[in-house]
Write an enzyme that holds these catalytic residues in place. Structure first.
Site, PDB file in Angstrom:
ATOM      1  N   GLU A 109       0.821  -1.214   0.000  1.00  0.00           N
ATOM      2  CA  GLU A 109       0.000   0.000   0.000  1.00  0.00           C
ATOM      3  C   GLU A 109       0.855   1.264   0.000  1.00  0.00           C
ATOM      4  OE1 GLU A 109      -2.805  -0.301   3.261  1.00  0.00           O
ATOM      5  OE2 GLU A 109      -4.179  -1.387   1.962  1.00  0.00           O
ATOM      6  N   GLU A 158      -6.534  -7.837  -0.802  1.00  0.00           N
ATOM      7  CA  GLU A 158      -7.072  -7.888   0.565  1.00  0.00           C
ATOM      8  C   GLU A 158      -8.574  -7.635   0.539  1.00  0.00           C
ATOM      9  OE1 GLU A 158      -5.051  -5.438   3.464  1.00  0.00           O
ATOM     10  OE2 GLU A 158      -3.075  -6.007   2.682  1.00  0.00           O
TER      11      GLU A 158
HETATM   12  C1  GAL Z   1      -4.303  -2.872   5.031  1.00  0.00           C
HETATM   13  C2  GAL Z   1      -2.887  -3.395   5.180  1.00  0.00           C
HETATM   14  C3  GAL Z   1      -2.878  -4.686   5.966  1.00  0.00           C
HETATM   15  C4  GAL Z   1      -3.694  -4.529   7.223  1.00  0.00           C
HETATM   16  C5  GAL Z   1      -5.076  -4.053   6.877  1.00  0.00           C
HETATM   17  C6  GAL Z   1      -5.966  -3.811   8.067  1.00  0.00           C
HETATM   18  O1  GAL Z   1      -4.326  -1.571   4.634  1.00  0.00           O
HETATM   19  O2  GAL Z   1      -2.308  -3.609   3.926  1.00  0.00           O
HETATM   20  O3  GAL Z   1      -1.559  -5.043   6.270  1.00  0.00           O
HETATM   21  O4  GAL Z   1      -3.054  -3.623   8.054  1.00  0.00           O
HETATM   22  O5  GAL Z   1      -5.012  -2.850   6.233  1.00  0.00           O
HETATM   23  O6  GAL Z   1      -6.143  -4.971   8.762  1.00  0.00           O
END
Ligand code: GAL
Length: 841
Positions: free
Chosen positions: A184, A253
């Site tokens: 990110e 994600e």
């Molecule tokens: C995303 C990040 C993950 C985790 C998630 C929240 O932005 O890439 O590593 O932190 O948020 O759980």
């Protein structure tokens, strides 16, 4: 004899074949439609399982359950600070045995997406960066900075070389089909401007230069340079498109829930909405989706970031913190994955044609040249059903849902119609022979004799402890003249301490004067209270406590913790006295830490207080006991409900920080699956401990004489600590008559039947359990949810019968949802459903 020999040969051949199959070299590339493995476009379903967040003994089971849940890929970050705890000293054992983890995934026949980062965020201490990195001269994190780039490349290269040496890339016959560099970085780059851009370009080229033979991805990085694929993270990603038309649409994600922070309520995300989000992504041409997290697990030791991230990283994931199936989420997604896989031939061969079917409804149709056809019928209306015609058929779509038609005709799945069973879990006390019998040792407030050094002024905490401990002592003297007015009036002067965080104990002349702490949103704290001073010299002792280092944000190297001041005393004859710039003495860590009281050898180095002399509610106390491992395989947890804040160790290993006295704030109203989800929408535990139970992995226990050590900061009652087992309590099914199922579709597609089929309610208890009671059953118009079902206006009087007959005494059972099973149709021409709840014991 011959037969036996033949069987042996066959078995051997099978082993050889499967070994061969395991190590076949595969080519991995991509095009606009999908990741291409061995020349074949694949719609890939992936899930995050972070290896250090569970015990290695749990890995095979977690991976197996991921496979059964319909996953093709396991995704994990690589945790730099776990692997290089001090510069140049590497650690790849225990729950940091990355190679073993990757090999286990391979053995299960799944692929790996290795997100090396090495910045990972992940609610992990310092975002995965080793704290020593901060002390490399001239370093600035995650920007165009030579020292940073040097170390980042060195670690990334080390991991890549390690994977190559073990032949773990797909091109070598291994399971790794994808890798990620950075994490990110897009938003950061935007903030930093030119140096940010230069850094991300450098990172991309550095990664590609490592020659893994498999594609690299960057998530939330819109300008990821070719050939790197930019990917999306979020609760929904259907609006996302990659930065080049020849890259596939990937979702790295898909948040299955959200993390818990100490002091925060516990978030959850309904399975119907998660399935809806995934179906939306796929119908818009998505080709790779990864659940973050599929198994969240536990932040053991001091690995939780934040600050204030809880020890549980359960995440409301399809596999719960303990590795048990979270139902109906796990099952509902499994059904979704099967539905998507039925559509795969059409999905990978064509772009969707989108047709509006009304105000809120659409059809996404994929038609391949070879005749495959798959359709997704969507209803975005969060409030009401919509009836649509598609082809020459009619479909009724529930609110906020998508129906999947792998043949463009028959619905096999609707995201809002959960066919999978749901389950409620319970924690039951495990009898410990004679109960825990505690011994105590009082950590003294530090004294000048054991302070490590004295300087003028206040020191920043992380720079002083380098995160070797959560604890830093600050100590100073103040002289109170006997002419002070307050000594007569009793109006004590007010001591004010400003701290950058995260928690603070204030002692005056060795007595606890009070405690303050911050939160994830506001880690800073102010202590301000009248304190009892006497004429002469008084000692002020501050114990500043870190609760995990931040894991996200710009300029990592500049973040602070601890008492930065000012520290003042108000209400003296002179008015206000500033103590910030006088002499302060410091000590890193606790005496008990220095003595390793948590370990087997260390714990016998002091005299412990026994029996009834063990004082309750005494701050800064070490407690120890020993116990034998309970029988059985159900996951175990310590119920810490009676305690304040501190840390727990079993046989010398840290279970993590506990803080049940930090009650969850937030509003925990009801939660409708329909409508846009966000992390504050669906919350539980309001007003209760954010985290009361702490996972004890079975493999950490020996059969007898396990050493349990607890360090309590606030003052709690150890007699209220219990060991609990986690079991399935009840299982439920909630199924509409005529609800489509994959099984029925298969029967119809294979020509075995040519009429619509009734769905079945499946109930199944945990391993070793049996269904002992039907708590509720109603075929008709029952209302409520699992745990709170009640009869509606229409109810078949024999609703219980079939379940009593087919389920009691069984580990699992199935009952067809048809009127004849329940003694006839209780209300013809009304849409009916079956709700059932059964008790597992
Ligand atoms: C995303 C990040 C993950 C985790 C998630 C929240 O932005 O890439 O590593 O932190 O948020 O759980």
């Amino acid at each position: 004899m011959m037969g036996l020999k033949l069987a042996m040969w066959n078995a051997l051949l099978l082993v050889v074949l499967s070994l061969w199959a395991c190590s076949v070299e595969a080519s991995v590339s991509y095009d606009s439609k999908a990741i291409v493995v061995n020349g074949q476009r694949r719609i890939l379903i992936s899930g995050s399982i972070h290896y250090p967040r569970s015990a290695p003994e749990m890995w095979p089971d977690l991976i197996q359950k991921a496979k059964e849940g319909g996953l093709d890929v396991v995704q994990t970050y690589v945790f730099w600070n776990g692997h290089e705890p001090s510069q140049g000293n590497y650690y790849f054992e225990g729950n940091y045995d990355l190679v073993k983890f990757v090999k286990l995934v391979h053995q299960a026949g799944l692929f790996v997406n290795l997100r090396i980062g090495p910045y990972v965020c992940a609610e992990w201490n310092f975002g995965g960066f080793p704290v020593w990195l901060k002390y490399i001269p001239g370093i600035r994190f995650r920007t165009d900075n030579e020292p940073f780039k040097y170390h980042m490349e060195k670690f990334t290269r080390k991991i890549v070389n390690m994977m190559k040496a073990e032949r773990l890339y797909a091109t070598q016959g291994g399971p790794i089909i994808l890798s990620q560099i950075e994490n990110e970085y897009g938003p950061m780059e935007y903030e930093l401007g030119a140096p940010g851009k230069a850094y991300s370009n450098w990172a991309a080229h550095m990664a590609v230069g490592l020659g893994t033979g498999v594609p690299w991805i960057m998530c939330k990085q819109d300008d990821a340079p070719d050939p790197i694929i930019n990917a999306c993270n979020g609760f929904y990603c259907d609006y996302f498109s990659p930065n080049k038309a020849y890259k596939p649409k990937m979702w790295t994600e898909a948040w299955t829930g959200w993390y818990t922070e100490f002091g925060g309520a516990v978030p959850y995300r309904p399975a119907e909405d998660l399935a809806f989000a995934v179906a939306r992504f796929i119908q818009n041409g998505g080709a790779f989706i990864n659940y973050y997290m599929y198994h969240g697990g536990t932040n053991f030791g001091r690995t939780a970031g934040g600050p204030f991230i809880a020890t549980s990283y359960d995440y409301d994931a399809p596999l719960d913190e303990y590795g048990l199936l979270r139902q109906p989420k796990w099952g509902h997604l499994k059904d979704l994955h099967r539905a998507i896989k039925l559509c795969e031939p059409a999905l990978v061969s064509a772009d969707p044609t989108i047709t509006p079917l009304g105000n809120y409804a659409q059809a996404h149709v994929f038609k391949s040249k070879s005749g495959a056809c798959a359709a997704f019928l969507s209803n975005y209306n969060p409030k009401s059903f919509t009836k649509v015609s598609f082809g020459n058929m009619h479909y009724n779509l529930p609110p906020w849902s998508i129906s999947i038609l792998p043949d463009c005709k028959n619905t096999v799945y609707n995201t809002a119609r959960v066919g999978a069973q749901s389950a409620t879990m319970k924690m039951t006390r495990v009898p410990i022979h004679g109960g825990f019998s505690w011994q105590a040792y009082n950590e003294e407030t530090t004294s000048y004799s054991d302070t490590s050094f004295t300087v003028v002024g206040l020191l920043e905490q992380i720079n002083t402890t380098r995160d070797a401990s959560d604890y830093l002592w600050y100590m100073t003297d103040i002289k109170i003249d006997s002419s002070e007015e307050f000594l007569r009036s009793g109006n004590y002067p007010v001591l004010t301490v400003l701290s950058a965080g995260h928690a603070l104990h204030v002692f005056v002349n060795g007595q606890l004067a009070g405690t303050s702490y911050g939160s994830l949103e506001f880690p800073k704290l102010t202590f301000s209270k009248g304190v009892n001073l006497r004429a002469g010299i008084n000692t002020i002792t501050l114990l500043s406590i870190a609760v995990g280092l931040p894991n996200v944000g710009p300029h990592f190297e500049t973040w602070n913790a601890g008492v930065l001041g000012p520290v003042t005393l108000n209400g003296l004859n002179e008015g206000r006295r500033d103590l910030s710039w006088q002499k302060w003495s410091y000590k890193v860590g606790l005496k008990g830490e220095a003595l390793s009281l948590h370990s087997l050898t260390g714990s016998s180095s002091v005299d412990w207080i026994q029996g009834s002399l063990v004082a309750r509610k005494q701050p800064l106390t070490w407690f120890k006991t020993s116990f034998d491992a309970p029988k059985g395989y159900a996951p175990l947890a310590l119920d810490m409900g009676s305690m304040g804040k501190g840390q727990i160790w079993i046989n010398g290993q840290s279970l993590g920080r506990y803080w049940p006295s930090y009650k969850a704030s937030g509003s925990c109203g009801g939660c409708d699956y329909a409508g846009t989800y966000h992390e504050k929408k669906c919350l539980s535990n309001c007003g209760e401990a954010s985290q009361r139970w702490y996972h004890v992995p079975h493999s950490w226990l020996k059969p007898t004489g396990n050493l349990l050590v607890v360090f309590e900061e606030w003052g709690g009652d150890p007699n209220g600590i219990f060991l609990d087992r986690r079991d399935v309590d009840t299982v439920c099914a909630d199924i509409y008559e005529w609800q489509p199922t994959l099984m029925n579709w298969h029967m119809q597609a294979s020509g075995k039947v040519n009429k619509p089929l009734r769905p079945k309610a499946h109930l199944s208890c945990g391993a070793g359990q049996k269904i002992t009671k039907i708590k509720f059953a109603s075929f008709g118009t029952p209302e409520g949810a699992c745990g709170s079902f009640h009869e509606g206006a229409c109810h078949a009087h024999n609703s219980y019968d079939a379940f009593e007959r087919l389920c009691i005494g069984q580990n699992a059972c199935s009952v067809t949802v048809a009127p004849e099973m329940f003694g006839g149709d209780p209300c013809p021409s009304v849409m009916k459903k079956l709700s059932v709840e059964a008790v597992c014991s």
